[in-house]
Write an enzyme that holds these catalytic residues in place. Structure first.
Site, mmCIF file in Angstrom:
data_model
loop_
_atom_site.group_PDB
_atom_site.id
_atom_site.type_symbol
_atom_site.label_atom_id
_atom_site.label_comp_id
_atom_site.label_asym_id
_atom_site.label_seq_id
_atom_site.Cartn_x
_atom_site.Cartn_y
_atom_site.Cartn_z
ATOM 1 N N LYS A 175 0.750 -1.203 -0.017
ATOM 2 C CA LYS A 175 0.053 -0.009 0.109
ATOM 3 C C LYS A 175 0.783 1.183 0.114
ATOM 4 O O LYS A 175 1.618 1.386 0.777
ATOM 5 C CB LYS A 175 -0.870 -0.100 1.274
ATOM 6 C CG LYS A 175 -1.879 -1.012 1.287
ATOM 7 C CD LYS A 175 -2.709 -1.329 2.477
ATOM 8 C CE LYS A 175 -1.994 -1.684 3.649
ATOM 9 N NZ LYS A 175 -2.559 -1.874 5.041
ATOM 10 N N THR A 206 -8.989 8.590 9.149
ATOM 11 C CA THR A 206 -8.074 7.799 8.414
ATOM 12 C C THR A 206 -7.927 6.469 9.524
ATOM 13 O O THR A 206 -7.243 5.572 9.094
ATOM 14 C CB THR A 206 -7.093 8.282 8.003
ATOM 15 O OG1 THR A 206 -6.267 8.918 9.020
ATOM 16 C CG2 THR A 206 -7.170 9.397 6.916
ATOM 17 N N GLY A 208 -8.060 3.236 10.984
ATOM 18 C CA GLY A 208 -8.835 1.804 10.734
ATOM 19 C C GLY A 208 -8.849 1.752 9.196
ATOM 20 O O GLY A 208 -9.377 0.716 8.623
ATOM 21 N N THR A 209 -8.055 2.308 8.524
ATOM 22 C CA THR A 209 -8.206 2.057 6.912
ATOM 23 C C THR A 209 -7.613 0.944 6.702
ATOM 24 O O THR A 209 -8.003 0.176 5.695
ATOM 25 C CB THR A 209 -7.509 3.198 6.223
ATOM 26 O OG1 THR A 209 -6.236 3.531 6.777
ATOM 27 C CG2 THR A 209 -8.413 4.580 6.459
ATOM 28 N N GLY A 210 -6.315 0.548 7.297
ATOM 29 C CA GLY A 210 -5.732 -0.815 6.685
ATOM 30 C C GLY A 210 -6.474 -1.949 7.197
ATOM 31 O O GLY A 210 -6.733 -2.839 6.337
ATOM 32 N N CYS A 211 -6.922 -1.717 8.308
ATOM 33 C CA CYS A 211 -8.109 -2.969 8.671
ATOM 34 C C CYS A 211 -9.121 -3.139 7.730
ATOM 35 O O CYS A 211 -9.581 -4.264 7.339
ATOM 36 C CB CYS A 211 -8.622 -2.636 10.062
ATOM 37 S SG CYS A 211 -7.320 -2.420 11.397
#
Length: 268
Positions: A175, A206, A208-211
C-alpha cells in the site's frame, strides 16, 4: 446469493474504528456475516493506543475451535498478532481447518514508524503466517521490514512484492499510503503487477483504514470476485469511507463503513 461467513482474527478497538470492530463493520457493509476471534484487548481511541493485554494462546485456540467446529468459514482476515505463541497457534489452527481464503494484514509498524512487534515475533510471522496468506497487505514501512530493504519508489515497491511473495504469500499488495504522492498501491499476483492509483484526501478520518481495506478484500474474494477486482473495489470502499466520514473523536476518526448502505436506504 448465499451470505458468506467471514472471520476476523484481531485485537479490539473500544472506540469502534479499527481492529476487530472495523473488520465486523466492513464484513457487514459487504453483505457478509462477521465473526471475531480476539487476540488482544486494546485500550485505544482516535488519539492513539493507551495499553493492551494479549489473550492467552490457549484461549485463542479455543475461540478458533468454537467457530470452526460450528460454522462454515468462507474467508479469514488476520490483523493484530503480537506474540510468537499467538502466531503459532493461529497457524496451527488454520492448517487444521483450512479456510479457503486467508487475508493477512501484517500489523508490524505504527504510522509513527514505531515497531509494534519484537524481532522474534516478526520472524515467526514471516515463517508461519506469510506462507498461509492468499493475500498479504503490508503498508510501505511493513513491506520494508518484511523484505529487508528500503522503499523509495514504485520499482522498490515491486521488488518488495516479489521478495515477500518468495516467502510463500500467493499475492502481495503493498500500500502506497502517504509515502507515495498519489497513494498508488501495487499488487503482485504471483505472475505480474497491477497498479491501483489513488488520491490523497485531506481528512482526519483515517483511523482503521488498513483494517478496513484488508477486510473488504476478504469480503470481495469470498463473494466471488477475482483478485484484481476485489482489491480495486476494496480501495474504492475505503476511499468513499474517508471522503464521507463523520467527524468522530478528538484525533483521527474512523471511516464511514456504511456510507453506501445509508445512501441506498435514503438516510443521507
Amino acid at each position: 446469493m448465499v451470505m458468506k461467513h467471514l472471520l476476523s482474527i484481531a485485537g479490539t478497538d473500544p472506540s469502534g474504528g479499527a481492529g476487530a470492530q472495523a473488520d465486523l463493520k466492513t464484513f457487514c457493509a459487504h453483505g457478509c456475516y462477521g465473526m471475531n476471534v480476539i487476540t488482544a484487548v486494546v485500550a485505544q481511541n482516535t488519539q492513539g493506543v493507551i495499553d493492551y493485554m494479549d489473550i492467552t494462546p490457549d484461549l485463542i485456540a479455543e475461540q478458533l475451535e468454537a467457530v470452526f467446529e460450528d460454522i462454515a468459514v468462507d474467508a479469514v482476515k488476520i490483523g493484530m498478532v503480537s506474540v510468537p505463541e499467538t502466531i503459532r497457534v493461529i497457524g496451527e489452527k488454520l492448517k487444521q481447518y483450512k479456510p479457503p481464503i486467508i487475508v493477512v494484514d501484517p500489523v508490524m509498524v505504527a504510522t509513527s514508524g514505531h515497531r509494534l512487534l519484537a524481532p522474534e515475533s516478526e520472524q515467526v510471522l514471516k515463517t508461519v503466517l506469510v506462507p498461509l496468506a492468499d493475500v498479504l497487505t503490508p503498508n510501505i514501512p511493513e513491506a520494508e521490514v518484511l523484505a529487508g530493504k528500503k522503499i523509495y519508489d514504485f520499482s522498490d515497491m515491486e521488488a518488495a512484492c516479489r521478495a515477500i511473495a518468495a516467502m510463500g504469500a500467493k499475492a502481495v499488495l503493498v500500500k502506497g499510503g502517504h509515502r507515495v504522492s498519489d497513494a498508488t498501491d501495487i499488487l503482485f499476483d504471483g505472475n505480474g503487477f497491477h497498479y491501483f492509483k489513488g488520491q490523497h484526501i485531506e481528512s482526519m478520518s483515517t483511523h482503521g483504514t488498513g483494517c478496513s481495506l484488508s477486510s473488504a478484500i476478504a469480503s470481495n474474494l469470498a463473494n466471488g470476485m477475482e483478485l484484481e477486482t476485489a482489491v480495486g473495489k476494496a480501495k474504492a470502499f475505503v476511499f468513499e469511507g474517508i471522503k464521507h466520514a463523520e467527524p468522530i473523536g478528538k484525533g483521527h476518526g474512523p471511516i464511514h463503513h456504511f456510507y453506501e448502505m445509508y445512501k441506498k436506504a435514503g438516510l443521507l
